[in-house]
Design a protein around this motif. Structure first.
Motif, mmCIF file in Angstrom:
data_model
loop_
_atom_site.group_PDB
_atom_site.id
_atom_site.type_symbol
_atom_site.label_atom_id
_atom_site.label_comp_id
_atom_site.label_asym_id
_atom_site.label_seq_id
_atom_site.Cartn_x
_atom_site.Cartn_y
_atom_site.Cartn_z
ATOM 1 N N VAL A 163 26.880 26.459 38.415
ATOM 2 C CA VAL A 163 26.051 26.170 39.889
ATOM 3 C C VAL A 163 27.256 26.200 40.800
ATOM 4 O O VAL A 163 27.012 26.549 41.922
ATOM 5 C CB VAL A 163 25.856 24.520 39.529
ATOM 6 N N LEU A 164 28.617 25.819 40.559
ATOM 7 C CA LEU A 164 29.579 25.717 41.413
ATOM 8 C C LEU A 164 30.648 26.382 40.955
ATOM 9 O O LEU A 164 31.755 26.059 40.757
ATOM 10 C CB LEU A 164 29.945 24.124 41.965
ATOM 11 N N PRO A 165 30.567 27.807 41.368
ATOM 12 C CA PRO A 165 31.742 28.691 40.570
ATOM 13 C C PRO A 165 33.107 28.284 41.318
ATOM 14 O O PRO A 165 34.194 28.979 40.888
ATOM 15 C CB PRO A 165 31.065 30.069 40.882
ATOM 16 N N HIS A 166 33.014 27.745 42.674
ATOM 17 C CA HIS A 166 34.173 27.682 43.653
ATOM 18 C C HIS A 166 34.989 26.458 43.119
ATOM 19 O O HIS A 166 35.952 26.308 43.684
ATOM 20 C CB HIS A 166 33.753 27.555 44.844
ATOM 21 N N LEU A 167 34.608 25.744 42.357
ATOM 22 C CA LEU A 167 35.303 24.600 41.866
ATOM 23 C C LEU A 167 36.385 25.049 41.026
ATOM 24 O O LEU A 167 36.435 25.894 40.121
ATOM 25 C CB LEU A 167 34.333 23.553 40.604
ATOM 26 N N ASP A 168 37.714 24.424 41.413
ATOM 27 C CA ASP A 168 38.615 24.861 40.798
ATOM 28 C C ASP A 168 39.072 24.582 39.341
ATOM 29 O O ASP A 168 38.353 23.346 39.042
ATOM 30 C CB ASP A 168 39.989 24.676 41.610
ATOM 31 N N GLN A 169 39.648 25.062 38.725
ATOM 32 C CA GLN A 169 40.090 24.930 37.329
ATOM 33 C C GLN A 169 40.698 23.406 36.960
ATOM 34 O O GLN A 169 40.377 22.645 36.121
ATOM 35 C CB GLN A 169 40.723 25.838 36.574
ATOM 36 N N GLY A 170 41.352 23.225 38.004
ATOM 37 C CA GLY A 170 42.197 21.685 37.884
ATOM 38 C C GLY A 170 40.947 20.417 37.824
ATOM 39 O O GLY A 170 41.206 19.697 37.173
ATOM 40 N N PHE A 171 40.239 20.687 38.734
ATOM 41 C CA PHE A 171 38.888 19.939 39.066
ATOM 42 C C PHE A 171 38.260 19.757 37.697
ATOM 43 O O PHE A 171 37.922 18.752 37.174
ATOM 44 C CB PHE A 171 38.237 20.236 40.251
ATOM 45 N N ILE A 172 37.849 21.109 37.263
ATOM 46 C CA ILE A 172 36.983 21.024 35.881
ATOM 47 C C ILE A 172 37.894 20.224 34.718
ATOM 48 O O ILE A 172 37.403 19.497 34.001
ATOM 49 C CB ILE A 172 36.310 22.392 35.532
ATOM 50 N N ASP A 173 39.053 20.518 34.862
ATOM 51 C CA ASP A 173 39.860 19.944 33.566
ATOM 52 C C ASP A 173 39.818 18.461 33.861
ATOM 53 O O ASP A 173 39.841 17.690 32.902
ATOM 54 C CB ASP A 173 41.199 20.234 33.758
ATOM 55 N N GLU A 174 39.851 17.937 35.040
ATOM 56 C CA GLU A 174 40.105 16.682 35.278
ATOM 57 C C GLU A 174 38.646 16.004 34.814
ATOM 58 O O GLU A 174 38.654 14.824 34.200
ATOM 59 C CB GLU A 174 40.139 16.155 36.824
ATOM 60 N N ALA A 175 37.696 16.585 35.119
ATOM 61 C CA ALA A 175 36.327 15.924 34.701
ATOM 62 C C ALA A 175 36.176 16.130 33.537
ATOM 63 O O ALA A 175 35.600 15.034 32.833
ATOM 64 C CB ALA A 175 35.086 16.957 35.438
ATOM 65 N N GLU A 176 36.506 17.033 32.507
ATOM 66 C CA GLU A 176 36.388 16.968 31.390
ATOM 67 C C GLU A 176 37.272 15.935 30.396
ATOM 68 O O GLU A 176 36.862 15.438 29.460
ATOM 69 C CB GLU A 176 36.891 18.578 30.671
ATOM 70 N N LYS A 177 38.557 15.684 30.962
ATOM 71 C CA LYS A 177 39.047 14.587 30.620
ATOM 72 C C LYS A 177 38.550 13.170 30.730
ATOM 73 O O LYS A 177 38.326 12.413 29.639
ATOM 74 C CB LYS A 177 40.716 14.601 31.331
ATOM 75 N N ILE A 178 37.737 13.034 31.798
ATOM 76 C CA ILE A 178 37.092 11.764 32.126
ATOM 77 C C ILE A 178 36.031 11.883 30.909
ATOM 78 O O ILE A 178 35.671 10.636 30.266
ATOM 79 C CB ILE A 178 36.617 11.884 33.604
ATOM 80 N N ILE A 179 35.368 12.875 30.900
ATOM 81 C CA ILE A 179 34.017 12.833 29.928
ATOM 82 C C ILE A 179 34.566 12.620 28.443
ATOM 83 O O ILE A 179 33.962 11.823 27.753
ATOM 84 C CB ILE A 179 33.176 14.224 29.903
ATOM 85 N N SER A 180 35.495 12.965 28.063
ATOM 86 C CA SER A 180 36.187 12.888 26.883
ATOM 87 C C SER A 180 36.537 11.611 26.334
ATOM 88 O O SER A 180 36.540 10.935 25.310
ATOM 89 C CB SER A 180 37.296 13.663 26.467
ATOM 90 N N GLN A 181 36.721 10.734 27.574
ATOM 91 C CA GLN A 181 37.119 9.204 27.338
ATOM 92 C C GLN A 181 35.656 8.256 26.930
ATOM 93 O O GLN A 181 35.706 7.336 26.758
ATOM 94 C CB GLN A 181 37.673 8.723 28.589
ATOM 95 N N TYR A 182 34.674 8.976 26.904
ATOM 96 C CA TYR A 182 33.485 8.466 26.684
ATOM 97 C C TYR A 182 32.645 9.181 25.648
ATOM 98 O O TYR A 182 31.490 9.756 25.973
ATOM 99 C CB TYR A 182 32.569 8.307 28.130
ATOM 100 N N PRO A 183 33.103 9.255 24.264
ATOM 101 C CA PRO A 183 32.526 10.134 23.366
ATOM 102 C C PRO A 183 31.152 9.518 23.099
ATOM 103 O O PRO A 183 30.286 10.311 22.418
ATOM 104 C CB PRO A 183 33.486 10.021 22.229
ATOM 105 N N VAL A 184 31.024 8.118 22.962
ATOM 106 C CA VAL A 184 29.760 7.873 22.443
ATOM 107 C C VAL A 184 28.654 7.810 23.470
ATOM 108 O O VAL A 184 27.614 7.996 23.264
ATOM 109 C CB VAL A 184 29.861 5.935 22.106
ATOM 110 N N SER A 185 28.757 7.394 24.612
ATOM 111 C CA SER A 185 27.691 7.426 25.738
ATOM 112 C C SER A 185 28.342 8.183 27.156
ATOM 113 O O SER A 185 29.086 7.792 27.678
ATOM 114 C CB SER A 185 27.565 6.369 26.135
ATOM 115 N N LYS A 186 27.908 9.440 27.108
ATOM 116 C CA LYS A 186 28.536 10.497 28.162
ATOM 117 C C LYS A 186 28.101 9.829 29.385
ATOM 118 O O LYS A 186 28.925 9.851 30.526
ATOM 119 C CB LYS A 186 27.899 11.698 28.000
ATOM 120 N N ARG A 187 26.913 9.146 29.611
ATOM 121 C CA ARG A 187 26.423 8.654 30.813
ATOM 122 C C ARG A 187 27.362 7.859 31.627
ATOM 123 O O ARG A 187 27.340 7.536 32.605
ATOM 124 C CB ARG A 187 24.995 7.754 30.482
#
Ligand code: FES
Length: 171
Positions: free
Chosen positions: A7-31
């Motif tokens: 959807v947003l190919p211009h998002l830089d990898q640093g941003f995506i990595d940060e987002a992934e890190k946040i998501i990984s902190q909520y393994p039970v409920s991604k919401r």
């Protein structure tokens, strides 16, 4: 690559990595990662666009409406961009005692920034000016203090505000 990145190919990898890190902190409920991701988006882009809501929803495998509900519930999440000129008025004790609340109202009125687009964040109709409160800007001896974008202004008076606005309007 999953659909969220397409959807947003211009998002830089640093941003995506940060987002992934946040998501990984909520393994039970991604919401539960919705609010931290909204904050992350706002930190990077200044506000949460429709595009942001959809990207977060895809990342969390939610319907966009679920993320939108959270975004609209929390007043600290801004769904509109701030002005070209962003006034940030200190409201901590020294500045409050020196009249920063009155200054805030004065700026609002003189910029015609009457539309509330976030918690105590006001935007002018033409999108040129936004006004918001911030906490101590570390220049308490020269209260009241404010920032306009990245520039700090000390010992601010109503007259100074008028001068600044006249300059900015000429630009
Ligand atoms: S209280 Fe306003 S700069 Fe510190």
């Amino acid at each position: 690559m999953n659909t969220a990145e397409t959807v947003l190919p211009h998002l830089d990898q640093g941003f995506i990595d940060e987002a992934e890190k946040i998501i990984s902190q909520y393994p039970v409920s991604k919401r539960s990662a919705s609010l931290p991701l909204l904050h992350l988006w706002q930190k990077h882009f200044g506000y949460v666009s429709r595009e942001g809501v959809e990207w977060i929803a895809q990342k969390l495998e939610l319907e966009p409406i679920a993320v939108e509900e959270i975004a609209t519930f929390y007043p600290m999440i801004r769904l509109r961009p701030l002005g070209k000129y962003q006034f940030k008025v200190c409201r901590t004790l020294s500045c409050a005692l020196a009249g920063s609340y009155q200054l805030f109202d004065y700026i609002k009125q003189n910029c015609n920034a009457l539309q509330e687009v976030g918690h105590h964040v006001y935007l002018s109709e033409d999108g040129q000016f936004s006004v918001e409160f911030v906490e101590c800007l570390a220049a308490c001896g020269n209260a009241p203090v404010m920032m306009i974008n990245e520039e700090e202004w000390m010992d601010v008076t109503k007259e100074k505000i008028q001068e600044i606005l006249a300059q900015l309007r000429k630009k």
